[in-house]
Scaffold this motif. Structure first.
Motif, PDB file in Angstrom:
ATOM      1  N   ALA A   3     -36.381  33.460 100.615  1.00 48.83           N
ATOM      2  CA  ALA A   3     -36.476  31.939  99.624  1.00 48.83           C
ATOM      3  C   ALA A   3     -37.126  32.607  98.246  1.00 48.83           C
ATOM      4  O   ALA A   3     -37.803  33.868  98.263  1.00 48.83           O
ATOM      5  CB  ALA A   3     -37.602  31.093 100.738  1.00 48.83           C
ATOM      6  N   VAL A   4     -36.498  31.595  97.451  1.00 44.93           N
ATOM      7  CA  VAL A   4     -36.514  32.361  95.648  1.00 44.93           C
ATOM      8  C   VAL A   4     -37.388  31.151  95.112  1.00 44.93           C
ATOM      9  O   VAL A   4     -36.737  29.808  95.407  1.00 44.93           O
ATOM     10  CB  VAL A   4     -35.721  32.509  95.444  1.00 44.93           C
ATOM     11  N   LYS A   5     -38.435  30.856  94.222  1.00 48.57           N
ATOM     12  CA  LYS A   5     -39.151  30.173  94.065  1.00 48.57           C
ATOM     13  C   LYS A   5     -38.839  29.849  92.352  1.00 48.57           C
ATOM     14  O   LYS A   5     -38.540  31.432  92.091  1.00 48.57           O
ATOM     15  CB  LYS A   5     -41.093  29.762  93.910  1.00 48.57           C
ATOM     16  N   VAL A   6     -38.480  29.425  91.946  1.00 48.16           N
ATOM     17  CA  VAL A   6     -37.855  29.504  89.653  1.00 48.16           C
ATOM     18  C   VAL A   6     -38.988  27.909  89.398  1.00 48.16           C
ATOM     19  O   VAL A   6     -38.664  27.186  90.005  1.00 48.16           O
ATOM     20  CB  VAL A   6     -36.488  28.670  90.202  1.00 48.16           C
ATOM     21  N   ILE A   7     -39.302  28.025  88.559  1.00 46.83           N
ATOM     22  CA  ILE A   7     -40.300  27.553  87.845  1.00 46.83           C
ATOM     23  C   ILE A   7     -39.920  27.750  86.114  1.00 46.83           C
ATOM     24  O   ILE A   7     -39.285  29.170  85.757  1.00 46.83           O
ATOM     25  CB  ILE A   7     -41.975  28.129  87.452  1.00 46.83           C
ATOM     26  N   ARG A   8     -39.936  26.991  85.217  1.00 48.93           N
ATOM     27  CA  ARG A   8     -40.119  26.905  83.940  1.00 48.93           C
ATOM     28  C   ARG A   8     -41.407  27.308  83.217  1.00 48.93           C
ATOM     29  O   ARG A   8     -42.174  26.933  83.688  1.00 48.93           O
ATOM     30  CB  ARG A   8     -39.592  25.440  83.916  1.00 48.93           C
ATOM     31  N   VAL A   9     -41.267  28.129  82.246  1.00 49.32           N
ATOM     32  CA  VAL A   9     -42.017  28.691  81.360  1.00 49.32           C
ATOM     33  C   VAL A   9     -41.419  28.944  79.458  1.00 49.32           C
ATOM     34  O   VAL A   9     -40.136  28.816  79.712  1.00 49.32           O
ATOM     35  CB  VAL A   9     -42.492  29.971  81.597  1.00 49.32           C
ATOM     36  N   MET A  10     -42.158  28.774  78.938  1.00 48.61           N
ATOM     37  CA  MET A  10     -42.136  28.879  77.711  1.00 48.61           C
ATOM     38  C   MET A  10     -42.389  29.193  76.131  1.00 48.61           C
ATOM     39  O   MET A  10     -44.074  29.657  76.937  1.00 48.61           O
ATOM     40  CB  MET A  10     -41.431  26.910  76.626  1.00 48.61           C
ATOM     41  N   GLY A  11     -41.625  29.851  76.142  1.00 51.58           N
ATOM     42  CA  GLY A  11     -42.142  31.503  75.306  1.00 51.58           C
ATOM     43  C   GLY A  11     -42.529  31.416  73.548  1.00 51.58           C
ATOM     44  O   GLY A  11     -41.490  30.354  73.082  1.00 51.58           O
ATOM     45  N   THR A  12     -43.128  31.723  72.725  1.00 46.66           N
ATOM     46  CA  THR A  12     -42.998  31.269  71.629  1.00 46.66           C
ATOM     47  C   THR A  12     -43.318  32.414  70.719  1.00 46.66           C
ATOM     48  O   THR A  12     -43.954  33.177  71.289  1.00 46.66           O
ATOM     49  CB  THR A  12     -44.011  29.836  71.225  1.00 46.66           C
ATOM     50  N   SER A  13     -42.771  32.430  69.536  1.00 43.39           N
ATOM     51  CA  SER A  13     -42.515  33.415  69.103  1.00 43.39           C
ATOM     52  C   SER A  13     -42.548  32.786  67.043  1.00 43.39           C
ATOM     53  O   SER A  13     -41.631  32.542  66.816  1.00 43.39           O
ATOM     54  CB  SER A  13     -41.661  34.703  69.179  1.00 43.39           C
ATOM     55  N   GLU A  14     -43.295  33.583  66.814  1.00 47.64           N
ATOM     56  CA  GLU A  14     -43.055  33.348  65.276  1.00 47.64           C
ATOM     57  C   GLU A  14     -41.623  34.374  64.437  1.00 47.64           C
ATOM     58  O   GLU A  14     -41.261  33.911  63.049  1.00 47.64           O
ATOM     59  CB  GLU A  14     -44.370  33.404  63.727  1.00 47.64           C
ATOM     60  N   GLU A  15     -41.547  35.140  65.250  1.00 49.76           N
ATOM     61  CA  GLU A  15     -40.465  35.979  64.931  1.00 49.76           C
ATOM     62  C   GLU A  15     -39.060  35.735  64.852  1.00 49.76           C
ATOM     63  O   GLU A  15     -38.037  36.409  64.255  1.00 49.76           O
ATOM     64  CB  GLU A  15     -41.019  37.602  65.437  1.00 49.76           C
ATOM     65  N   SER A  16     -38.724  35.121  66.241  1.00 48.24           N
ATOM     66  CA  SER A  16     -37.357  35.582  67.128  1.00 48.24           C
ATOM     67  C   SER A  16     -37.050  34.964  68.415  1.00 48.24           C
ATOM     68  O   SER A  16     -38.435  34.798  69.257  1.00 48.24           O
ATOM     69  CB  SER A  16     -36.693  36.627  67.299  1.00 48.24           C
ATOM     70  N   TRP A  17     -35.868  34.261  68.693  1.00 55.05           N
ATOM     71  CA  TRP A  17     -35.879  33.865  70.028  1.00 55.05           C
ATOM     72  C   TRP A  17     -36.174  34.441  71.412  1.00 55.05           C
ATOM     73  O   TRP A  17     -36.985  34.701  71.917  1.00 55.05           O
ATOM     74  CB  TRP A  17     -34.453  33.131  70.380  1.00 55.05           C
ATOM     75  N   GLU A  18     -35.396  36.027  71.350  1.00 52.75           N
ATOM     76  CA  GLU A  18     -36.148  37.028  71.761  1.00 52.75           C
ATOM     77  C   GLU A  18     -37.021  37.465  71.992  1.00 52.75           C
ATOM     78  O   GLU A  18     -37.883  37.810  73.400  1.00 52.75           O
ATOM     79  CB  GLU A  18     -35.010  37.843  71.756  1.00 52.75           C
ATOM     80  N   GLU A  19     -38.187  37.277  70.622  1.00 52.52           N
ATOM     81  CA  GLU A  19     -39.255  37.723  71.333  1.00 52.52           C
ATOM     82  C   GLU A  19     -40.282  36.503  72.105  1.00 52.52           C
ATOM     83  O   GLU A  19     -41.268  36.225  73.161  1.00 52.52           O
ATOM     84  CB  GLU A  19     -40.188  37.767  69.746  1.00 52.52           C
ATOM     85  N   ALA A  20     -39.891  35.167  71.721  1.00 53.34           N
ATOM     86  CA  ALA A  20     -40.739  33.933  72.538  1.00 53.34           C
ATOM     87  C   ALA A  20     -39.574  34.115  73.996  1.00 53.34           C
ATOM     88  O   ALA A  20     -40.831  34.002  75.234  1.00 53.34           O
ATOM     89  CB  ALA A  20     -39.640  33.038  72.273  1.00 53.34           C
ATOM     90  N   ALA A  21     -39.008  34.641  74.262  1.00 54.09           N
ATOM     91  CA  ALA A  21     -38.339  35.273  75.815  1.00 54.09           C
ATOM     92  C   ALA A  21     -39.406  36.259  76.756  1.00 54.09           C
ATOM     93  O   ALA A  21     -39.754  35.726  78.024  1.00 54.09           O
ATOM     94  CB  ALA A  21     -36.362  35.398  75.605  1.00 54.09           C
ATOM     95  N   GLN A  22     -39.796  36.478  75.682  1.00 43.97           N
ATOM     96  CA  GLN A  22     -40.126  38.495  76.116  1.00 43.97           C
ATOM     97  C   GLN A  22     -41.990  37.584  76.445  1.00 43.97           C
ATOM     98  O   GLN A  22     -41.897  38.077  77.562  1.00 43.97           O
ATOM     99  CB  GLN A  22     -40.058  39.317  74.970  1.00 43.97           C
TER     100      GLN A  22
END
Length: 67
Positions: A3-22
């Motif tokens: 079984a797999v669980k999925v959660i939602r997490v928001m990341g933020t960055s002042e530099e880029s969307w990619e950095e926010a995802a990281q």
């Protein structure tokens, strides 16, 4: 298949969307073992005076759960 669980997490960055995802992944990794996938659900940003001041990546983090 486990079984797999999925959660939602928001990341933020002042530099880029990619950095926010990281950042979202890094934060989730601190408390979740064996992350098996990450899906970027939404890219958003805060804007001030015509400039992007904060990038946001809303992600879904998947990981197996033990029965």
């Amino acid at each position: 298949m486990p079984a797999v669980k999925v959660i939602r997490v928001m990341g933020t960055s002042e530099e880029s969307w990619e950095e926010a995802a990281q950042e979202a992944f890094a934060e989730a990794s601190q408390t979740i073992d064996d992350i098996s996938g990450l899906n970027v659900e939404r890219w958003t940003a805060n804007v001030e005076d015509g400039e992007i001041v904060e990038y946001k990546a809303t992600t879904e983090i998947a990981f197996p759960v033990d029965h």
